[in-house]
Design a protein around this motif. Sequence first.
Motif, mmCIF file in Angstrom:
data_model
loop_
_atom_site.group_PDB
_atom_site.id
_atom_site.type_symbol
_atom_site.label_atom_id
_atom_site.label_comp_id
_atom_site.label_asym_id
_atom_site.label_seq_id
_atom_site.Cartn_x
_atom_site.Cartn_y
_atom_site.Cartn_z
ATOM 1 N N SER A 1 0.821 -1.203 0.000
ATOM 2 C CA SER A 1 0.000 0.000 0.000
ATOM 3 C C SER A 1 0.861 1.261 0.000
ATOM 4 C CB SER A 1 -0.929 -0.003 1.221
ATOM 5 O OG SER A 1 -1.700 1.177 1.270
ATOM 6 N N ALA A 2 1.936 1.273 0.803
ATOM 7 C CA ALA A 2 2.825 2.433 0.858
ATOM 8 C C ALA A 2 3.514 2.664 -0.482
ATOM 9 C CB ALA A 2 3.854 2.249 1.967
ATOM 10 N N VAL A 3 4.007 1.589 -1.104
ATOM 11 C CA VAL A 3 4.673 1.717 -2.402
ATOM 12 C C VAL A 3 3.683 2.188 -3.464
ATOM 13 C CG1 VAL A 3 5.844 0.439 -4.241
ATOM 14 C CG2 VAL A 3 6.438 0.011 -1.857
ATOM 15 N N PHE A 4 2.468 1.639 -3.434
ATOM 16 C CA PHE A 4 1.449 2.044 -4.401
ATOM 17 C C PHE A 4 1.131 3.535 -4.279
ATOM 18 C CE2 PHE A 4 -3.014 2.928 -5.296
ATOM 19 C CZ PHE A 4 -3.089 2.537 -6.630
ATOM 20 N N GLU A 5 0.966 4.026 -3.061
ATOM 21 C CA GLU A 5 0.658 5.440 -2.865
ATOM 22 C C GLU A 5 1.811 6.328 -3.334
ATOM 23 O OE1 GLU A 5 -2.157 6.519 -2.197
ATOM 24 O OE2 GLU A 5 -3.232 4.877 -1.212
ATOM 25 N N GLU A 6 3.042 5.856 -3.169
ATOM 26 C CA GLU A 6 4.195 6.614 -3.668
ATOM 27 C C GLU A 6 4.163 6.714 -5.191
ATOM 28 O OE1 GLU A 6 7.620 5.710 -0.307
ATOM 29 O OE2 GLU A 6 7.313 4.291 -1.939
ATOM 30 N N LEU A 7 3.887 5.595 -5.859
ATOM 31 C CA LEU A 7 3.805 5.608 -7.321
ATOM 32 C C LEU A 7 2.673 6.506 -7.810
ATOM 33 C CD1 LEU A 7 4.408 1.815 -8.075
ATOM 34 C CD2 LEU A 7 6.029 3.698 -8.323
ATOM 35 N N TYR A 8 1.545 6.445 -7.113
ATOM 36 C CA TYR A 8 0.393 7.276 -7.473
ATOM 37 C C TYR A 8 0.738 8.763 -7.306
ATOM 38 C CZ TYR A 8 -4.673 7.826 -8.173
ATOM 39 O OH TYR A 8 -5.913 8.122 -8.666
ATOM 40 N N ALA A 9 1.473 9.094 -6.231
ATOM 41 C CA ALA A 9 1.871 10.483 -6.001
ATOM 42 C C ALA A 9 2.836 10.963 -7.089
ATOM 43 C CB ALA A 9 2.519 10.607 -4.624
ATOM 44 N N ILE A 10 3.762 10.099 -7.504
ATOM 45 C CA ILE A 10 4.689 10.463 -8.577
ATOM 46 C C ILE A 10 3.931 10.722 -9.875
ATOM 47 C CG2 ILE A 10 6.561 9.582 -10.037
ATOM 48 C CD1 ILE A 10 7.594 8.094 -7.538
ATOM 49 N N LEU A 11 2.936 9.859 -10.175
ATOM 50 C CA LEU A 11 2.120 10.070 -11.367
ATOM 51 C C LEU A 11 1.368 11.397 -11.291
ATOM 52 C CD1 LEU A 11 0.962 8.997 -14.042
ATOM 53 C CD2 LEU A 11 -0.871 7.930 -12.704
ATOM 54 N N ASP A 12 0.852 11.735 -10.119
ATOM 55 C CA ASP A 12 0.162 13.020 -9.943
ATOM 56 C C ASP A 12 1.091 14.194 -10.229
ATOM 57 O OD1 ASP A 12 -2.473 12.655 -9.481
ATOM 58 O OD2 ASP A 12 -2.409 12.862 -7.317
ATOM 59 N N ILE A 13 2.306 14.125 -9.701
ATOM 60 C CA ILE A 13 3.269 15.212 -9.896
ATOM 61 C C ILE A 13 3.617 15.379 -11.372
ATOM 62 C CG2 ILE A 13 5.632 15.967 -9.392
ATOM 63 C CD1 ILE A 13 5.348 14.573 -6.670
ATOM 64 N N SER B 1 -3.120 17.986 -19.507
ATOM 65 C CA SER B 1 -2.747 19.026 -20.462
ATOM 66 C C SER B 1 -1.231 19.184 -20.535
ATOM 67 C CB SER B 1 -3.388 20.361 -20.053
ATOM 68 O OG SER B 1 -2.922 21.409 -20.871
ATOM 69 N N SER B 2 -0.709 19.249 -21.766
ATOM 70 C CA SER B 2 0.731 19.481 -21.953
ATOM 71 C C SER B 2 1.118 20.903 -21.578
ATOM 72 C CB SER B 2 1.121 19.201 -23.408
ATOM 73 O OG SER B 2 0.380 20.037 -24.284
ATOM 74 N N LYS B 3 0.160 21.818 -21.536
ATOM 75 C CA LYS B 3 0.458 23.184 -21.112
ATOM 76 C C LYS B 3 0.799 23.236 -19.623
ATOM 77 C CE LYS B 3 -2.454 25.447 -24.569
ATOM 78 N NZ LYS B 3 -3.623 26.357 -24.797
ATOM 79 N N LYS B 4 0.226 22.307 -18.854
ATOM 80 C CA LYS B 4 0.512 22.256 -17.416
ATOM 81 C C LYS B 4 1.757 21.440 -17.096
ATOM 82 C CE LYS B 4 -4.105 22.767 -15.376
ATOM 83 N NZ LYS B 4 -5.096 22.114 -14.497
ATOM 84 N N VAL C 1 -1.522 8.015 -22.398
ATOM 85 C CA VAL C 1 -0.982 6.995 -21.490
ATOM 86 C C VAL C 1 -1.111 7.457 -20.046
ATOM 87 C CG1 VAL C 1 1.074 5.685 -20.862
ATOM 88 C CG2 VAL C 1 0.610 6.197 -23.267
ATOM 89 N N LEU C 2 -0.762 8.708 -19.779
ATOM 90 C CA LEU C 2 -0.871 9.247 -18.424
ATOM 91 C C LEU C 2 -2.318 9.267 -17.948
ATOM 92 C CD1 LEU C 2 1.652 12.239 -18.680
ATOM 93 C CD2 LEU C 2 2.019 10.035 -17.569
ATOM 94 N N ASN C 3 -3.232 9.582 -18.865
ATOM 95 C CA ASN C 3 -4.657 9.617 -18.515
ATOM 96 C C ASN C 3 -5.158 8.227 -18.132
ATOM 97 O OD1 ASN C 3 -7.342 10.383 -18.257
ATOM 98 N ND2 ASN C 3 -7.312 11.667 -20.072
#
Length: 238
Positions: free
Chosen positions: A47-59, A77-80, A90-92
Amino acid sequence: MSWDSFHIVFIRCCGIAALLTNTLMFHLICYKSPKNLGAYKYLMLYSAVFEELYAILDIIALPDSITLRSALLTVVSSKKNHMPKELLPVLNVLYWALYGISIALIDIHFLFRYLVVTGIKQRVNWNSVTAIIAISANVKQLFLALVLQTIIPLVLMYLPSGVLLFFCFTDQSFELFGRIMSTTAAVHRVLDPLPNMFVINKYRNALTSYCGTIFCLKSNVTKGVTSGTAASSSLEMK
């Protein structure tokens, strides 16, 4: 400040905070876990590793949910995020895949911890009185952490998404609902490990010890600088 500017700052701050809290939780699970956690420790690590990966994807992706009447869109958006346009789909997809996994993981976490608590209770009669007291304390801690880790996703994940889908189905949704869902999901990743840190005695004692060490080091450094300054001033007076 516009919504886009606020959204970028907020999501990145939550992502960094989530990386910090979940990395600390990973360390505590590895080195400070109670002995009777058993295999449940590995689910907590996952769970901790998953949340870290999810946070990296958010960033990286900076996803934003937009709703209007019956429509629900997640915009990357590529502007952001300044990512190549070829990576945006892919990110979506990754964002929604991880969102779905996080919902399922909450349920699995709840069920597994409930089984751990009930399993410990069933084994109490086979232990000594001292062990019974220790196990009862661990059961209470796990149960309290279970309650808190149920309330947090209920408020930050289930309710926002449930209300959003309800209004989309009734063709009455508006833009604010989507933005609330994207922000509360980011906050959830920050808060999710905190109940374990502060409720389970082993983890809380380790955190207290770490904080005490850091503050003691700071105070010692401050005392050293102060004494050095006083010594130099006395030499100058002589």
